[in-house]
Write a protein that holds these residues in place. Structure first.
Motif, PDB file in Angstrom:
ATOM      1  N   LEU A  14       0.823  -1.209   0.000  1.00 16.70           N
ATOM      2  CA  LEU A  14       0.000   0.000   0.000  1.00 16.70           C
ATOM      3  C   LEU A  14       0.862   1.265   0.000  1.00 16.70           C
ATOM      4  N   ASP A  15       1.984   1.219   0.701  1.00 15.57           N
ATOM      5  CA  ASP A  15       2.908   2.353   0.678  1.00 15.57           C
ATOM      6  C   ASP A  15       3.447   2.579  -0.737  1.00 15.57           C
ATOM      7  N   ASP A  16       3.767   1.472  -1.428  1.00 18.00           N
ATOM      8  CA  ASP A  16       4.272   1.583  -2.798  1.00 18.00           C
ATOM      9  C   ASP A  16       3.192   2.128  -3.732  1.00 18.00           C
ATOM     10  N   VAL A  17       1.952   1.671  -3.530  1.00 14.20           N
ATOM     11  CA  VAL A  17       0.839   2.172  -4.351  1.00 14.20           C
ATOM     12  C   VAL A  17       0.635   3.668  -4.100  1.00 14.20           C
ATOM     13  N   ALA A  18       0.679   4.070  -2.830  1.00 10.93           N
ATOM     14  CA  ALA A  18       0.511   5.482  -2.500  1.00 10.93           C
ATOM     15  C   ALA A  18       1.618   6.334  -3.129  1.00 10.93           C
ATOM     16  N   ALA A  19       2.847   5.822  -3.119  1.00  5.01           N
ATOM     17  CA  ALA A  19       3.961   6.553  -3.721  1.00  5.01           C
ATOM     18  C   ALA A  19       3.760   6.700  -5.227  1.00  5.01           C
ATOM     19  N   GLU A  20       3.264   5.636  -5.857  1.00  2.62           N
ATOM     20  CA  GLU A  20       2.999   5.700  -7.296  1.00  2.62           C
ATOM     21  C   GLU A  20       1.888   6.688  -7.605  1.00  2.62           C
ATOM     22  N   ARG A  21       0.842   6.699  -6.776  1.00  7.06           N
ATOM     23  CA  ARG A  21      -0.257   7.645  -6.986  1.00  7.06           C
ATOM     24  C   ARG A  21       0.239   9.094  -6.848  1.00  7.06           C
ATOM     25  N   GLU A  22       1.099   9.339  -5.871  1.00 12.58           N
ATOM     26  CA  GLU A  22       1.646  10.680  -5.694  1.00 12.58           C
ATOM     27  C   GLU A  22       2.474  11.082  -6.913  1.00 12.58           C
ATOM     28  N   ALA A  23       3.233  10.117  -7.447  1.00 11.75           N
ATOM     29  CA  ALA A  23       4.038  10.397  -8.638  1.00 11.75           C
ATOM     30  C   ALA A  23       3.145  10.714  -9.834  1.00 11.75           C
ATOM     31  N   GLN A  24       2.043   9.984  -9.978  1.00  8.67           N
ATOM     32  CA  GLN A  24       1.104  10.252 -11.069  1.00  8.67           C
ATOM     33  C   GLN A  24       0.496  11.643 -10.933  1.00  8.67           C
ATOM     34  N   ASP A  25       0.127  12.015  -9.708  1.00 10.05           N
ATOM     35  CA  ASP A  25      -0.472  13.336  -9.490  1.00 10.05           C
ATOM     36  C   ASP A  25       0.520  14.454  -9.781  1.00 10.05           C
ATOM     37  N   ARG A  26       1.776  14.222  -9.418  1.00  6.48           N
ATOM     38  CA  ARG A  26       2.784  15.245  -9.708  1.00  6.48           C
ATOM     39  C   ARG A  26       2.972  15.409 -11.212  1.00  6.48           C
ATOM     40  N   LEU A  27       2.865  14.297 -11.938  1.00  4.34           N
ATOM     41  CA  LEU A  27       3.098  14.329 -13.375  1.00  4.34           C
ATOM     42  C   LEU A  27       1.893  14.831 -14.154  1.00  4.34           C
ATOM     43  N   TRP A  28       0.688  14.365 -13.762  1.00  3.85           N
ATOM     44  CA  TRP A  28      -0.505  14.642 -14.563  1.00  3.85           C
ATOM     45  C   TRP A  28      -1.539  15.531 -13.869  1.00  3.85           C
ATOM     46  N   GLY A  29      -1.382  15.710 -12.549  1.00  3.14           N
ATOM     47  CA  GLY A  29      -2.386  16.456 -11.818  1.00  3.14           C
ATOM     48  C   GLY A  29      -3.655  15.630 -11.638  1.00  3.14           C
ATOM     49  N   VAL A  30      -4.721  16.261 -11.157  1.00  3.01           N
ATOM     50  CA  VAL A  30      -6.001  15.570 -10.983  1.00  3.01           C
ATOM     51  C   VAL A  30      -6.622  15.372 -12.363  1.00  3.01           C
ATOM     52  N   GLN A  31      -7.036  14.122 -12.647  1.00  2.00           N
ATOM     53  CA  GLN A  31      -7.594  13.809 -13.961  1.00  2.00           C
ATOM     54  C   GLN A  31      -9.029  13.329 -13.840  1.00  2.00           C
ATOM     55  N   GLU A  32      -9.849  13.694 -14.809  1.00  2.00           N
ATOM     56  CA  GLU A  32     -11.231  13.240 -14.865  1.00  2.00           C
ATOM     57  C   GLU A  32     -11.531  12.731 -16.273  1.00  2.00           C
ATOM     58  N   PHE A  33     -11.999  11.478 -16.373  1.00  2.00           N
ATOM     59  CA  PHE A  33     -12.370  10.888 -17.650  1.00  2.00           C
ATOM     60  C   PHE A  33     -13.711  10.180 -17.501  1.00  2.00           C
ATOM     61  N   PRO A  34     -14.415   9.950 -18.596  1.00  2.00           N
ATOM     62  CA  PRO A  34     -15.615   9.110 -18.521  1.00  2.00           C
ATOM     63  C   PRO A  34     -15.230   7.699 -18.094  1.00  2.00           C
ATOM     64  N   ASP A  35     -16.169   6.987 -17.471  1.00  2.00           N
ATOM     65  CA  ASP A  35     -15.878   5.627 -17.008  1.00  2.00           C
ATOM     66  C   ASP A  35     -15.600   4.680 -18.165  1.00  2.00           C
ATOM     67  N   GLY A  36     -16.400   4.750 -19.213  1.00  2.00           N
ATOM     68  CA  GLY A  36     -16.198   3.851 -20.344  1.00  2.00           C
ATOM     69  C   GLY A  36     -16.644   2.426 -20.085  1.00  2.00           C
ATOM     70  N   SER A  37     -17.309   2.190 -18.968  1.00  2.00           N
ATOM     71  CA  SER A  37     -17.799   0.848 -18.642  1.00  2.00           C
ATOM     72  C   SER A  37     -19.245   0.714 -19.104  1.00  2.00           C
ATOM     73  N   GLY A  38     -19.727  -0.519 -19.148  1.00  2.00           N
ATOM     74  CA  GLY A  38     -21.109  -0.711 -19.562  1.00  2.00           C
ATOM     75  C   GLY A  38     -21.446  -2.163 -19.821  1.00  2.00           C
ATOM     76  N   PRO A  39     -22.701  -2.449 -20.099  1.00  2.00           N
ATOM     77  CA  PRO A  39     -23.161  -3.828 -20.261  1.00  2.00           C
ATOM     78  C   PRO A  39     -22.524  -4.557 -21.438  1.00  2.00           C
ATOM     79  N   GLU A  40     -21.931  -3.811 -22.375  1.00  2.00           N
ATOM     80  CA  GLU A  40     -21.287  -4.474 -23.513  1.00  2.00           C
ATOM     81  C   GLU A  40     -20.112  -5.346 -23.083  1.00  2.00           C
ATOM     82  N   TYR A  41     -19.635  -5.146 -21.857  1.00  2.00           N
ATOM     83  CA  TYR A  41     -18.546  -5.977 -21.339  1.00  2.00           C
ATOM     84  C   TYR A  41     -19.064  -7.167 -20.521  1.00  2.00           C
ATOM     85  N   GLY A  42     -20.377  -7.300 -20.427  1.00  4.83           N
ATOM     86  CA  GLY A  42     -20.948  -8.390 -19.641  1.00  4.83           C
ATOM     87  C   GLY A  42     -20.545  -9.760 -20.145  1.00  4.83           C
ATOM     88  N   GLU A  43     -20.500  -9.915 -21.476  1.00  2.00           N
ATOM     89  CA  GLU A  43     -20.130 -11.219 -22.039  1.00  2.00           C
ATOM     90  C   GLU A  43     -18.691 -11.581 -21.703  1.00  2.00           C
TER      91      GLU A  43
END
Length: 222
Positions: A14-43
């Motif tokens: 979890l510490d390693d994951v948190a460090a990676e998340r901090e690195a991503q935020d420093r590089l890209w900032g806060v990001q917002e994208f559509p989910d892109g999920s849906g029933p078409e992936y049910g199969e």
């Protein structure tokens, strides 16, 4: 592995994951994208579930099967609350996979006073590292109170390597650790073999490949 070791290995990941998340935020900032999920992936989610069941029945289940099932179950969701639950489950499986990798590599929660990580190695490893051009390896002798714990961690590492590769050569490494653990308990290889043979005489071996179906609450009897 002791419960405190499991908790420690989880915190390490979890510490390693948190460090990676901090690195991503420093590089890209806060990001917002559509989910892109849906029933078409049910199969695909259903197919992944079938793959897990089939692999389990063949004794060939892998982390790839489990993570794929969780991933596609997340992709098939449209409700944000359900999607969050599925993503948390996906992340949890990924973390558990990393913990398994760490055990396989001998990277247990054992830490040095300076916060680093250590692992027990065979006696000639420093010499082999130096001969390969790696310079003088930083090693120390395990203290009396920690040696057995490091050997238990090594047991998980070697067993994990065999489970991951299926290579029979890994069994020799596993046996070496077993002999070292036996020596800690004052048991020689010959005595260990005697005890093994005695148990085999009393309970049999595994030559008949018997699989016992266990009712709920019934001991496995080993």
């Amino acid at each position: 592995m002791e419960p405190e070791d499991v908790a420690g290995s989880l915190q390490t990941v979890l510490d390693d994951v948190a460090a990676e998340r901090e690195a991503q935020d420093r590089l890209w900032g806060v990001q917002e994208f559509p989910d892109g999920s849906g029933p078409e992936y049910g199969e695909r989610a259903d197919e992944a579930k079938r793959d897990v069941a089939a692999a389990w029945s063949r004794g060939e289940l892998t982390w790839r099967h489990i993570l794929t099932e969780e991933f596609y179950e997340a992709l098939a969701e449209t409700d944000s609350e359900r999607l969050r639950i599925e993503l948390i489950q996906t992340a949890a499986v990924a973390v558990k996979w990393v913990q398994s990798l760490d055990r396989r590599r001998g990277l247990t929660p054992h830490r040095t006073k300076t916060g680093g990580r250590e692992k027990l190695v065979r006696d000639r490893i420093p010499e082999i590292i130096q001969d390969a051009g790696g310079g003088a390896a930083a090693v120390r002798a395990a203290e009396e109170g920690e040696y057995e714990a490091l050997l238990r961690a090594k047991l998980y590492e070697e067993a994990g390597e065999y489970v991951a590769s299926g290579e029979s050569a890994e069994l020799a490494d596993l046996l070496e650790v077993l002999y070292a653990l036996a020596a800690v308990h004052g048991i020689s290889p010959a005595e260990l073999e005697r005890q093994r043979a005695q148990k085999a005489g009393e309970r049999g071996g595994f030559t008949h490949r018997l699989v016992l179906r266990l009712p709920t609450g019934v001991s496995d009897g080993k």
